[in-house]
Design a protein around this motif. Structure first.
Motif, PDB file in Angstrom:
ATOM      1  N   ASP A  79       0.898  -1.257   0.066  1.00 59.03           N
ATOM      2  CA  ASP A  79       0.060  -0.173   0.051  1.00 59.03           C
ATOM      3  C   ASP A  79       0.922   1.149  -0.049  1.00 59.03           C
ATOM      4  O   ASP A  79       0.558   2.115  -0.718  1.00 59.03           O
ATOM      5  CB  ASP A  79      -0.887   0.056   1.062  1.00 59.03           C
ATOM      6  CG  ASP A  79      -2.087   1.068   1.068  1.00 59.03           C
ATOM      7  OD1 ASP A  79      -2.629   1.136   0.093  1.00 59.03           O
ATOM      8  OD2 ASP A  79      -2.078   1.916   2.096  1.00 59.03           O
TER       9      ASP A  79
ATOM     10  N   LEU B 132       2.701   1.755  -3.460  1.00 62.12           N
ATOM     11  CA  LEU B 132       1.724   2.068  -4.657  1.00 62.12           C
ATOM     12  C   LEU B 132       1.184   3.564  -4.319  1.00 62.12           C
ATOM     13  O   LEU B 132       0.923   4.324  -5.318  1.00 62.12           O
ATOM     14  CB  LEU B 132       0.407   1.264  -4.531  1.00 62.12           C
ATOM     15  CG  LEU B 132       0.800  -0.170  -5.317  1.00 62.12           C
ATOM     16  CD1 LEU B 132      -0.595  -0.899  -5.539  1.00 62.12           C
ATOM     17  CD2 LEU B 132       1.386  -0.047  -6.729  1.00 62.12           C
TER      18      LEU B 132
ATOM     19  N   ARG C  77       4.082   5.670  -5.798  1.00 55.04           N
ATOM     20  CA  ARG C  77       4.273   5.402  -6.980  1.00 55.04           C
ATOM     21  C   ARG C  77       3.070   6.607  -7.658  1.00 55.04           C
ATOM     22  O   ARG C  77       3.466   6.992  -8.873  1.00 55.04           O
ATOM     23  CB  ARG C  77       4.319   4.162  -7.570  1.00 55.04           C
ATOM     24  CG  ARG C  77       5.249   3.327  -7.310  1.00 55.04           C
ATOM     25  CD  ARG C  77       6.661   3.441  -7.834  1.00 55.04           C
ATOM     26  NE  ARG C  77       6.480   3.133  -9.169  1.00 55.04           N
ATOM     27  CZ  ARG C  77       6.684   4.056 -10.161  1.00 55.04           C
ATOM     28  NH1 ARG C  77       6.545   5.396 -10.035  1.00 55.04           N
ATOM     29  NH2 ARG C  77       6.455   3.666 -11.478  1.00 55.04           N
TER      30      ARG C  77
ATOM     31  N   LEU D 247      -5.286   3.669  -9.846  1.00 50.40           N
ATOM     32  CA  LEU D 247      -4.961   2.286  -9.717  1.00 50.40           C
ATOM     33  C   LEU D 247      -5.974   1.788  -9.172  1.00 50.40           C
ATOM     34  O   LEU D 247      -6.644   2.093  -8.223  1.00 50.40           O
ATOM     35  CB  LEU D 247      -3.692   2.245  -9.090  1.00 50.40           C
ATOM     36  CG  LEU D 247      -2.334   2.840  -9.625  1.00 50.40           C
ATOM     37  CD1 LEU D 247      -1.379   3.046  -8.446  1.00 50.40           C
ATOM     38  CD2 LEU D 247      -1.988   2.399 -10.852  1.00 50.40           C
TER      39      LEU D 247
ATOM     40  N   LEU E  16      -6.092  -2.439  -7.293  1.00 47.28           N
ATOM     41  CA  LEU E  16      -5.446  -3.513  -6.806  1.00 47.28           C
ATOM     42  C   LEU E  16      -6.283  -4.832  -5.949  1.00 47.28           C
ATOM     43  O   LEU E  16      -7.256  -4.247  -5.297  1.00 47.28           O
ATOM     44  CB  LEU E  16      -4.217  -3.100  -5.749  1.00 47.28           C
ATOM     45  CG  LEU E  16      -3.439  -4.382  -5.088  1.00 47.28           C
ATOM     46  CD1 LEU E  16      -2.510  -4.768  -6.141  1.00 47.28           C
ATOM     47  CD2 LEU E  16      -2.569  -3.520  -3.841  1.00 47.28           C
TER      48      LEU E  16
ATOM     49  N   TYR F 224      -6.876   3.601  -5.611  1.00 52.43           N
ATOM     50  CA  TYR F 224      -6.023   4.634  -5.710  1.00 52.43           C
ATOM     51  C   TYR F 224      -6.261   5.676  -6.601  1.00 52.43           C
ATOM     52  O   TYR F 224      -6.458   5.397  -7.777  1.00 52.43           O
ATOM     53  CB  TYR F 224      -4.348   4.242  -5.440  1.00 52.43           C
ATOM     54  CG  TYR F 224      -3.977   3.192  -4.895  1.00 52.43           C
ATOM     55  CD1 TYR F 224      -3.176   3.502  -3.452  1.00 52.43           C
ATOM     56  CD2 TYR F 224      -4.077   2.018  -5.144  1.00 52.43           C
ATOM     57  CE1 TYR F 224      -2.938   2.489  -2.799  1.00 52.43           C
ATOM     58  CE2 TYR F 224      -3.730   0.858  -4.377  1.00 52.43           C
ATOM     59  CZ  TYR F 224      -3.183   1.124  -3.142  1.00 52.43           C
ATOM     60  OH  TYR F 224      -2.561   0.124  -2.232  1.00 52.43           O
TER      61      TYR F 224
ATOM     62  N   LEU G 207      -3.518  -5.914 -10.890  1.00 51.50           N
ATOM     63  CA  LEU G 207      -3.393  -4.369 -10.829  1.00 51.50           C
ATOM     64  C   LEU G 207      -3.661  -3.643 -12.263  1.00 51.50           C
ATOM     65  O   LEU G 207      -3.131  -3.942 -13.355  1.00 51.50           O
ATOM     66  CB  LEU G 207      -1.628  -4.026 -10.407  1.00 51.50           C
ATOM     67  CG  LEU G 207      -1.249  -2.471 -10.255  1.00 51.50           C
ATOM     68  CD1 LEU G 207      -2.097  -1.911  -9.015  1.00 51.50           C
ATOM     69  CD2 LEU G 207       0.114  -2.495 -10.153  1.00 51.50           C
TER      70      LEU G 207
ATOM     71  N   CYS H 127      -4.549   0.223 -14.072  1.00 54.19           N
ATOM     72  CA  CYS H 127      -3.931   1.702 -14.346  1.00 54.19           C
ATOM     73  C   CYS H 127      -4.734   2.344 -15.535  1.00 54.19           C
ATOM     74  O   CYS H 127      -4.780   1.556 -16.528  1.00 54.19           O
ATOM     75  CB  CYS H 127      -2.510   1.745 -14.474  1.00 54.19           C
ATOM     76  SG  CYS H 127      -1.865   3.572 -14.727  1.00 54.19           S
TER      77      CYS H 127
ATOM     78  N   PRO I 276       2.408  -1.045 -15.212  1.00 55.63           N
ATOM     79  CA  PRO I 276       2.793  -1.514 -13.891  1.00 55.63           C
ATOM     80  C   PRO I 276       3.450  -2.915 -13.851  1.00 55.63           C
ATOM     81  O   PRO I 276       3.223  -3.715 -12.860  1.00 55.63           O
ATOM     82  CB  PRO I 276       1.266  -1.411 -13.466  1.00 55.63           C
ATOM     83  CG  PRO I 276       0.252  -1.975 -14.452  1.00 55.63           C
ATOM     84  CD  PRO I 276       0.942  -1.552 -15.711  1.00 55.63           C
TER      85      PRO I 276
ATOM     86  N   GLU J 235       5.911  -3.254 -10.968  1.00 54.82           N
ATOM     87  CA  GLU J 235       5.248  -3.118  -9.499  1.00 54.82           C
ATOM     88  C   GLU J 235       4.409  -4.506  -9.286  1.00 54.82           C
ATOM     89  O   GLU J 235       4.580  -4.935  -8.132  1.00 54.82           O
ATOM     90  CB  GLU J 235       4.149  -1.882  -9.601  1.00 54.82           C
ATOM     91  CG  GLU J 235       4.776  -0.806  -9.649  1.00 54.82           C
ATOM     92  CD  GLU J 235       5.205  -0.170 -10.868  1.00 54.82           C
ATOM     93  OE1 GLU J 235       5.879   0.979 -11.048  1.00 54.82           O
ATOM     94  OE2 GLU J 235       4.686  -0.594 -11.973  1.00 54.82           O
ATOM     95  N   THR J 236       3.849  -5.060 -10.221  1.00 53.88           N
ATOM     96  CA  THR J 236       3.034  -6.230 -10.181  1.00 53.88           C
ATOM     97  C   THR J 236       3.944  -7.449  -9.761  1.00 53.88           C
ATOM     98  O   THR J 236       3.625  -8.172  -8.988  1.00 53.88           O
ATOM     99  CB  THR J 236       2.191  -6.720 -11.201  1.00 53.88           C
ATOM    100  OG1 THR J 236       1.657  -5.333 -11.721  1.00 53.88           O
ATOM    101  CG2 THR J 236       1.326  -7.871 -11.328  1.00 53.88           C
TER     102      THR J 236
ATOM    103  N   TRP K   5      11.349  -2.120  -2.278  1.00 52.21           N
ATOM    104  CA  TRP K   5      11.089  -1.735  -3.651  1.00 52.21           C
ATOM    105  C   TRP K   5      12.553  -1.477  -4.315  1.00 52.21           C
ATOM    106  O   TRP K   5      13.369  -0.625  -3.791  1.00 52.21           O
ATOM    107  CB  TRP K   5      10.346  -0.566  -3.783  1.00 52.21           C
ATOM    108  CG  TRP K   5      10.207   0.061  -5.191  1.00 52.21           C
ATOM    109  CD1 TRP K   5      10.817   1.398  -5.633  1.00 52.21           C
ATOM    110  CD2 TRP K   5       9.687  -0.460  -6.339  1.00 52.21           C
ATOM    111  NE1 TRP K   5      10.141   1.376  -7.026  1.00 52.21           N
ATOM    112  CE2 TRP K   5       9.634   0.398  -7.556  1.00 52.21           C
ATOM    113  CE3 TRP K   5       8.806  -1.816  -6.550  1.00 52.21           C
ATOM    114  CZ2 TRP K   5       9.022   0.044  -8.742  1.00 52.21           C
ATOM    115  CZ3 TRP K   5       8.333  -1.903  -7.728  1.00 52.21           C
ATOM    116  CH2 TRP K   5       8.365  -1.045  -8.896  1.00 52.21           C
TER     117      TRP K   5
END
Length: 550
Positions: free
Chosen positions: A15, A18, A21, A30, A32, A46, A331, A333, A339, A342-343, A362
């Motif tokens: 959380d 993201l 980001r 976003l 999720l 988000y 995820l 966007c 993404p 990130e995924t 990260w």
């Protein structure tokens, strides 16, 4: 720390990432969903669904998922296969007797070839908003290679599958997918077609600007894209993150629904997830299944992963599932901010939590400012000339300052040696630099303009066909992804710029005004006709017909 506490810690770390980001270069919105094979771990929303209205993304916001639709199309084919209504190894003409494509090979195109992107068909016919018309139009195209012999991604191949599904069921794509998949899996917020009535709940797609023929700098607020309707087996499913997680759980459970009932027979699930063929230059570490990517390598600790990614106009979607660990991530966007990293990282966090290990941080840090090159800026410094045009590049504290005709601008890197120059006369296309065999920057390109600096010591002129001048120029059409093509001559090659100005590729002259994109196995062609005033007015490419506007 208990398993539950460790997983909650993982959710909180995801959380935070993201949320951060979203303030950098991922967004404006976003959605999720995190899941195990047994149920949903968490879902989050988000940012903004619409940057103009400020409407927030919620957990019930619909998103377009692009090519993840291919999962559903493939599963629909397997469901029909189980019922004895579709033989996936049969020629396409067994169901669509009007299907034709020009071929020098004896091997017919089968449904298996379409499902695995090994048919040899073109990638897409983007300017025609009908899967049925696209399938008919394939008779005017050629196969690039013998079916089954290699991989070549084809959206239109999945639209042919759509036509077959609808021909068998006698229903629309949405109704077919609802009866075959959505209802049995309890996916109550998923639709097989993009319709105007969905937009009240749908996150609006966004792109950087209204320009569709040149790269532009990232704005503070992205542009909302227009509404459109779409029914395509390659990319028209609309859903929520939690509903797609329900579909992903079926895959994590080897074909069983949430209630434990058999949705896909074991042999069908094996067909869905079998690694049929490698995908060089596409997803090098993955194999192609039926509508899905399969990854199993040292990087995944030999766990088998099922991967889906999708893009529509102003949307990106990613779905990762670890079949061995029974964990998955969805995820979405609502922009072209992809993404993938990130995924993958989120899945690694879930795996670490499930195994009781320390959660990974990260690894990619804060995105570097696109104008800042640092020490490498010195590599581009010099004076560049092209006929009576010229510009100078200077190192401005690690940034590139371009000067021309008394005006200056700071270049913004797109990737590698490609840049945006927001200066009149240079802002119509990306500016890219070329290097010699030693890696020294010696030249620069912008469409047909070829600039050299003092370090260049190669040929100054190249042979070219006198006919090519008639083809050069910008051509337009109305399509989802490709609206503009620019053809130009550079260093003895006819070249094409497409995909919003981010792609440039040379073309091979096959004679009689016919050109091939790509290597000798590519099915993609371009022909120029309608000559008038020394220029051709139409370009017929695999994507459809484009018409001269300059």
């Amino acid at each position: 720390m208990s398993h539950t506490e460790k997983m909650q810690q993982a959710v909180e770390q995801i959380d935070r990432l993201l949320t951060k980001r979203l303030t950098e270069n991922l967004g404006p919105g976003l959605a999720l969903a995190l899941t195990t094979k047994d149920g949903l771990i968490a879902s989050r929303a988000y940012g903004e669904a619409n940057t103009y209205s400020g409407e927030p993304v919620t957990e019930r916001t619909l998103f377009q998922i692009g090519s993840i639709t291919k999962h559903f199309t493939a599963v629909a084919c397997l469901k029909l296969h189980e019922r004895g209504r579709l033989d996936v190894q049969a020629p396409v003409t067994d169901v669509l007797d009007w299907f034709e494509v020009q071929s020098e090979f004896d091997t017919p195109v089968t449904f298996h070839h379409l499902l695995t992107h090994t048919s040899g068909l073109i990638m897409m016919i983007d300017t025609v908003p009908s899967s049925w018309a696209q399938t008919w139009m394939l008779r005017d195209t050629v196969l690039g290679f013998e079916p089954g012999s290699k991989f070549s991604y084809s959206n239109v191949g999945y639209n042919v599958l759509q036509c077959a599904i609808q021909s068998i069921t006698g229903m629309s794509l949405d109704a077919s997918l609802r009866e075959l998949i959505f209802e049995p899996l309890g996916m109550e917020e998923t639709y097989g077609e993009i319709r105007n009535g969905h937009y009240d709940r749908m996150a609006r797609g966004h792109k950087l600007s209204a320009h569709d023929d040149r790269p532009v700098s990232r704005p503070e607020r992205q542009t909302v894209v227009n509404w459109y309707e779409l029914s395509e087996g390659c990319g028209s499913v609309v859903t929520t993150a939690t509903d797609l997680a329900r579909f992903l759980r079926m895959e994590l459970n080897g074909g069983r629904a949430d209630d434990g009932s058999v949705f896909l027979k074991p042999e069908s699930f094996e067909m869905l997830t079998h690694p049929y063929i490698e995908m060089p230059h596409f997803f090098p570490n993955s194999m192609q299944g039926y509508g899905v990517l399969i990854e199993q390598s040292e990087e995944t600790n030999e766990h088998r992963r099922i991967i889906g990614g999708g893009e529509n106009l102003g949307y990106e979607a990613a779905m990762y599932g670890d079949l061995d660990a029974g964990l998955g991530v969805v995820l979405f966007c609502n922009s072209y901010d992809i993404p993938w990293r990130e995924t993958r990282w989120i899945l690694s966090v879930l795996l670490s939590a499930a195994e009781g290990r320390e959660l990974p941080e990260w690894p990619h840090g804060t995105p570097q400012e696109p104008t800042l090159l640092g020490e490498t800026a010195a590599e581009y410094v010099g004076h560049y000339e092209s006929g009576d045009r010229s510009f100078d590049i200077a190192d401005a504290d690690g940034r590139l300052r371009l000067s021309a005709d008394g005006e200056t601008t700071i270049l913004e890197r797109i990737w590698g040696d490609a840049f945006i120059a927001s200066l009149p006369g240079f802002d119509h296309a990306m500016l890219s630099f070329g290097r010699n065999d030693e890696g020294t920057v010696v030249e620069a390109f912008q469409l047909g303009d070829w600039y050299r600096n003092d370090a260049y010591d190669g040929p100054e002129t190249y042979d070219r066909s006198p006919d090519w001048g008639a083809y050069a120029g910008q051509y337009r059409a109305f399509g989802l992804f490709v609206n503009s093509l620019r053809f130009f001559v550079r260093k003895g090659m006819l070249m094409c710029q497409s995909y919003g100005g981010y792609s440039e590729e040379p073309m091979t002259d096959l004679g009689d005004g016919v050109f091939r994109f790509g290597d000798e196995t590519s099915p993609h062609r371009a022909t120029f006709d309608w000559p008038a005033g020394g220029k051709t007015l139409r370009c017929r490419v695999s994507d459809g017909d484009f018409y001269r506007v300059e």
